[in-house]
Design a protein around this motif. Structure first.
Motif, PDB file in Angstrom:
ATOM      1  N   MET A  86       0.798  -1.017  -0.057  1.00 35.74           N
ATOM      2  CA  MET A  86      -0.078   0.230   0.136  1.00 35.74           C
ATOM      3  C   MET A  86       0.994   1.164   0.149  1.00 35.74           C
ATOM      4  O   MET A  86       0.815   2.353  -0.647  1.00 35.74           O
ATOM      5  CB  MET A  86      -0.733   0.177   1.134  1.00 35.74           C
ATOM      6  CG  MET A  86      -1.749  -1.155   1.329  1.00 35.74           C
ATOM      7  SD  MET A  86      -3.100  -1.080  -0.292  1.00 35.74           S
ATOM      8  CE  MET A  86      -3.961  -2.631  -0.046  1.00 35.74           C
ATOM      9  N   LYS A  87       2.024   1.081   0.506  1.00 34.68           N
ATOM     10  CA  LYS A  87       3.078   2.582   0.814  1.00 34.68           C
ATOM     11  C   LYS A  87       3.448   2.441  -0.518  1.00 34.68           C
ATOM     12  O   LYS A  87       3.662   3.624  -1.141  1.00 34.68           O
ATOM     13  CB  LYS A  87       4.005   2.190   1.865  1.00 34.68           C
ATOM     14  CG  LYS A  87       4.814   3.252   2.084  1.00 34.68           C
ATOM     15  CD  LYS A  87       5.869   3.066   3.277  1.00 34.68           C
ATOM     16  CE  LYS A  87       6.932   4.197   3.428  1.00 34.68           C
ATOM     17  NZ  LYS A  87       7.728   4.049   4.509  1.00 34.68           N
ATOM     18  N   GLY A 113       2.250   6.527  -6.893  1.00 38.44           N
ATOM     19  CA  GLY A 113       0.824   6.729  -7.740  1.00 38.44           C
ATOM     20  C   GLY A 113       0.468   5.917  -8.512  1.00 38.44           C
ATOM     21  O   GLY A 113       0.012   6.324  -9.612  1.00 38.44           O
ATOM     22  N   HIS A 133      -2.421   3.909  -8.065  1.00 40.64           N
ATOM     23  CA  HIS A 133      -3.563   3.603  -7.549  1.00 40.64           C
ATOM     24  C   HIS A 133      -4.592   2.848  -8.785  1.00 40.64           C
ATOM     25  O   HIS A 133      -5.190   2.045  -8.796  1.00 40.64           O
ATOM     26  CB  HIS A 133      -4.350   4.395  -6.854  1.00 40.64           C
ATOM     27  CG  HIS A 133      -3.804   5.032  -5.642  1.00 40.64           C
ATOM     28  ND1 HIS A 133      -2.796   5.862  -5.571  1.00 40.64           N
ATOM     29  CD2 HIS A 133      -4.037   4.446  -4.570  1.00 40.64           C
ATOM     30  CE1 HIS A 133      -2.159   6.041  -4.170  1.00 40.64           C
ATOM     31  NE2 HIS A 133      -3.042   5.210  -3.426  1.00 40.64           N
ATOM     32  N   VAL A 176       2.230   1.723  -3.496  1.00 46.49           N
ATOM     33  CA  VAL A 176       1.408   2.241  -4.545  1.00 46.49           C
ATOM     34  C   VAL A 176       1.210   3.689  -3.987  1.00 46.49           C
ATOM     35  O   VAL A 176       1.126   4.610  -5.224  1.00 46.49           O
ATOM     36  CB  VAL A 176      -0.195   1.572  -4.285  1.00 46.49           C
ATOM     37  CG1 VAL A 176      -1.190   2.254  -4.978  1.00 46.49           C
ATOM     38  CG2 VAL A 176       0.092  -0.085  -4.661  1.00 46.49           C
ATOM     39  N   ASP A 177       1.060   4.359  -2.885  1.00 43.09           N
ATOM     40  CA  ASP A 177       0.916   5.697  -2.628  1.00 43.09           C
ATOM     41  C   ASP A 177       2.095   6.468  -3.092  1.00 43.09           C
ATOM     42  O   ASP A 177       2.090   7.451  -3.545  1.00 43.09           O
ATOM     43  CB  ASP A 177       0.646   5.756  -1.170  1.00 43.09           C
ATOM     44  CG  ASP A 177      -0.682   5.432  -0.579  1.00 43.09           C
ATOM     45  OD1 ASP A 177      -1.648   5.300  -1.594  1.00 43.09           O
ATOM     46  OD2 ASP A 177      -0.708   4.772   0.411  1.00 43.09           O
ATOM     47  N   THR A 178       3.190   5.873  -2.913  1.00 44.60           N
ATOM     48  CA  THR A 178       4.565   6.657  -3.073  1.00 44.60           C
ATOM     49  C   THR A 178       4.781   7.044  -4.626  1.00 44.60           C
ATOM     50  O   THR A 178       5.219   7.936  -5.316  1.00 44.60           O
ATOM     51  CB  THR A 178       5.839   5.918  -2.515  1.00 44.60           C
ATOM     52  OG1 THR A 178       5.770   5.497  -1.142  1.00 44.60           O
ATOM     53  CG2 THR A 178       7.232   6.484  -3.171  1.00 44.60           C
TER      54      THR A 178
END
Length: 695
Positions: A405-406, A412, A414, A408-410
């Motif tokens: 999840m981290k 971008g 999603h 994917v956030d880092t």
């Protein structure tokens, strides 16, 4: 075709002359790159661009050159990484690069007065082989598009020989389109759209496609099918242990066929606990998928289990292949199976092998990353891949979920469909979900080169004529192959590095391959500290990272030892954490159950000792209770396991009961004696006066 029908019934009854030097680093061009026809070029080579293979890079540069108005040729190669690692650098140059060589003339022989087209053009593209994540890829490290000659028009460049090339993937797709009933022009338009090139810019012409289709039509499939079945029947008559099966479609054409040699069946009986079913290759002239069953023996060598040819790629065909394979192996299913990421094959495995752990070959997934993410992430691609590598190798499922999840956030990601698909299928490829299952080391990307080389030997048998015999020769299953391999294996000597009794003991039992894997863990074991938490529990931590560690349970009288890293369950080799606990407590031998029969030097046969640990079954792995370590954090020995219904109190009661039983048996647990589980009255160390006085 009547002959085929009669046979069915009968069977049923019975690698430029000059170029810029490579300095070993990414080469940045000092001059400004000049593009001759920049307005008509869709994709321009750039430093750092990645390709899966040399052929992919060649195809890309060829397409670029064709749009610009020149042709290319393969030039210089170099293998900088030593002998045995193959080509590590390749230069592609303009077809007019270099200068013509002056040949000595023979006065008595007529010489052709041909003028060379070479004029010393310096336009080129260089690619270098890199091995990130243990998977090789090719990167552009040098590029120049400066020409010293006029460029050709689009209708002229198509006439150059280098522009008329067709890759294996192109041939496969053309074969598929022809089967779907598409016309040649429809095929060309479809491939232009898929490759993202302009009309008429494919690296081959309409005539090339027509010639390819004609070559397919010239193949006598019916005759070859008859020869294949006759060969199987002949081999079956000659060797009753040879097994094969086939199906004929309503048009009396061969639809499916599978076979296994007698030696393959014997190998599977011994080493069929973990297998790879490779279905990524096709016999294009016959429009058939070739599936190959491969495993690893006790010496780490690939062993061949079986082969199947399928006309269609669907769930029904794969189900037939799996079912037929199991029938050939007397119904014995593998404990784990590795395949390509194929939705039909995934469904078939779930139905035909419900108790087998199914996983995807990681090298097939990583090979697609450059196409999926290199352009999307740009300069961040290398960092992203390093993070993916870290997540892939984690031990805890919980750590993987948080880290994913981290990530994917880092970056971008999603809404990225590939990321979503990878996450949805994470249980099929991520190691935190696979470590409790035995894969015999075949999840390593290093195996991809070995297996591909193994399969290429099989693919060297181009025609179906005598295909069964050709495959047998390709995989080395000859009568005299066994003794020769045994002599070679015995000539391989092992060297001791630690000088410890555990190392000496293992060297006498395990094969050189398995011993080398254990020795790697033994060499690293002294770097770890073993901290006693309870009577039987240890926390093992690296000396420079004391915040995290693995949990080890050791019960000497039961000769039981387990680690939360699950290396033994995963590979059949004890981990450095367990070896550290054993050595710290003065144990000089590894219990027999932790020297698996399948990794031993003299393999006795399919029968296993009753005392062998079922390292292939996660249910037999001890689920360790939660304990409080010295830092005060409560951590679970069974990392990521949330399905154990047993409460902590019950687990403590079981441990207490086990300790009480252990005391009643009066079994010796002195680590200094170096033995496991014998009676205390018979222990020479227990009988020592010095020890009794100290006690």
């Amino acid at each position: 075709m009547s002959k085929l029908t009669d046979l069915v019934k009968e069977t049923s009854e019975s690698g430029m002359d000059s170029c810029a030097d490579d300095i070993g680093t990414v080469e940045e061009m000092a001059e400004v790159t000049i593009l001759s026809r920049q307005t008509s070029v869709n994709l321009v080579p750039f430093i750092g661009q990645r390709f899966v293979s040399q052929d992919a890079a060649y195809e890309f540069y060829c397409s670029f050159a064709k749009q610009c108005g020149f042709s290319i040729r393969r030039h210089r190669t170099r293998g900088k990484d030593g002998v045995g690692r193959g080509i590590t650098r390749r230069d592609f140059t303009c077809h007019r690069g270099g200068y013509p060589q002056i040949k000595a003339s023979d006065e008595g022989k007529m010489q052709r007065n041909r003028k060379s087209s070479r004029c010393g053009c310096q336009a080129y593209m260089r690619i270098v082989k890199k091995a990130d994540f243990d998977v090789p890829e090719w990167r552009i490290t040098g590029f120049s598009n400066i020409h010293n000659h006029e460029l050709l028009k689009s209708n002229e460049v198509q006439l150059l020989p280098a522009c008329c090339t067709m890759s294996a993937d192109d041939k496969s797709r053309i074969c598929m389109y022809a089967k779907a009933g598409m016309s040649v022009r429809q095929m060309l338009r479809m491939m232009e759209l898929e490759k993202g090139v302009k009309l008429g810019c494919l690296p081959f012409t309409e005539m090339d496609v027509r010639n390819l289709l004609q070559s397919f039509r010239n193949v006598n499939c019916d005759s070859d099918a008859i020869n294949l079945l006759e060969m199987c029947k002949y081999r079956k008559d000659k060797d009753p242990n040879f097994k094969y099966n086939f199906q004929i479609d309503p048009n009396n054409q061969l639809e499916r066929i599978a076979w296994s040699y007698a030696s393959s069946i014997e190998s599977y009986e011994a080493f069929g606990d973990a297998v790879i079913f490779d279905t990524t290759h096709r016999l294009d002239p016959y429009d058939m998928i070739m599936g190959i069953w491969v495993g690893v023996d006790n010496h780490g060598s690939n062993c061949f289990f079986g082969c199947v040819l399928l006309r269609d790629e669907n769930t029904e065909s794969f189900s037939w292949a799996l079912k037929t394979f199991l029938e050939s192996m007397d119904g014995k299913a593998p404990e784990t199976i590795l395949t390509d990421q194929n939705i039909w094959l995934k469904e078939a495995v779930a139905v035909e092998m419900p108790r087998t752990k199914h996983a995807f070959c990681i090298w097939h997934i990583i090979a697609k990353f450059s196409d999926w993410f290199s352009v999307l992430l740009g300069s961040q691609y290398d960092k992203w891949k390093a993070e993916f590598h870290r997540l892939y190798n984690l031990h805890s499922v919980e750590d993987f979920e948080v880290g994913w999840m981290k990530m994917v956030d880092t970056y971008g990601l999603h809404g990225n469909k590939h990321i979503a698909s990878l996450y949805a299928l994470r249980a099929f490829w991520a190691l935190p979900f696979l470590r409790c299952h035995f894969f015999a080391g075949m999840t390593s990307a290093f195996q991809s080169d070995l297996i591909n080389a193994f399969i290429q030997r099989i693919l060297s048998a181009h025609s179906l004529d005598n295909f069964v015999e050709k495959v047998a020769v390709a995989v080395g299953y000859k009568v005299d192959a066994g003794p020769k391999q045994k002599v070679q294996r015995k000539a391989h000597k092992v060297s001791l590095k630690m000088g410890s009794p555990i190392e000496s003991h293992a060297a006498t039992v395990l094969t050189p391959y398995a011993f080398s894997k254990l020795q790697e863990e033994l060499v690293l074991a002294p770097q770890y500290a073993s901290l006693l938490v309870d009577e039987t529990y240890f926390i093992v931590r690296h000396h420079i990272d004391m915040d995290i560690g693995c949990k080890v349970l050791w019960i000497p009288h039961d000769e039981f030892i387990s680690c939360s890293c699950h290396l033994f369950e995963f590979s059949g080799i004890l981990c450095r954490h367990v070896l550290r606990v054993l050595s710290t407590n003065n144990c000089f031998h590894i219990p027999d159950r932790y020297l698996p029969v399948r990794w031993r030097e003299e393999f006795p046969g399919p029968a296993h000792d009753d005392n062998d640990v079922a390292y292939t079954s996660p249910s037999d792995s001890l689920i360790l209770p939660e304990v409080e370590d010295s830092v005060g954090f409560v951590r679970s020995f069974a990392a990521g396991n949330t399905h154990d219904p047993m409460t902590l109190e019950k687990m403590k009661e079981r441990i207490r009961d086990g300790i009480n039983i252990y005391r009643k048996r009066r079994r010796c647990s002195l680590p200094c004696c170096g033995q496991f589980g014998h009676d205390a009255n018979d222990c020479p160390m227990m009988g020592s006066d010095d020890l009794n006085e100290d006690g």
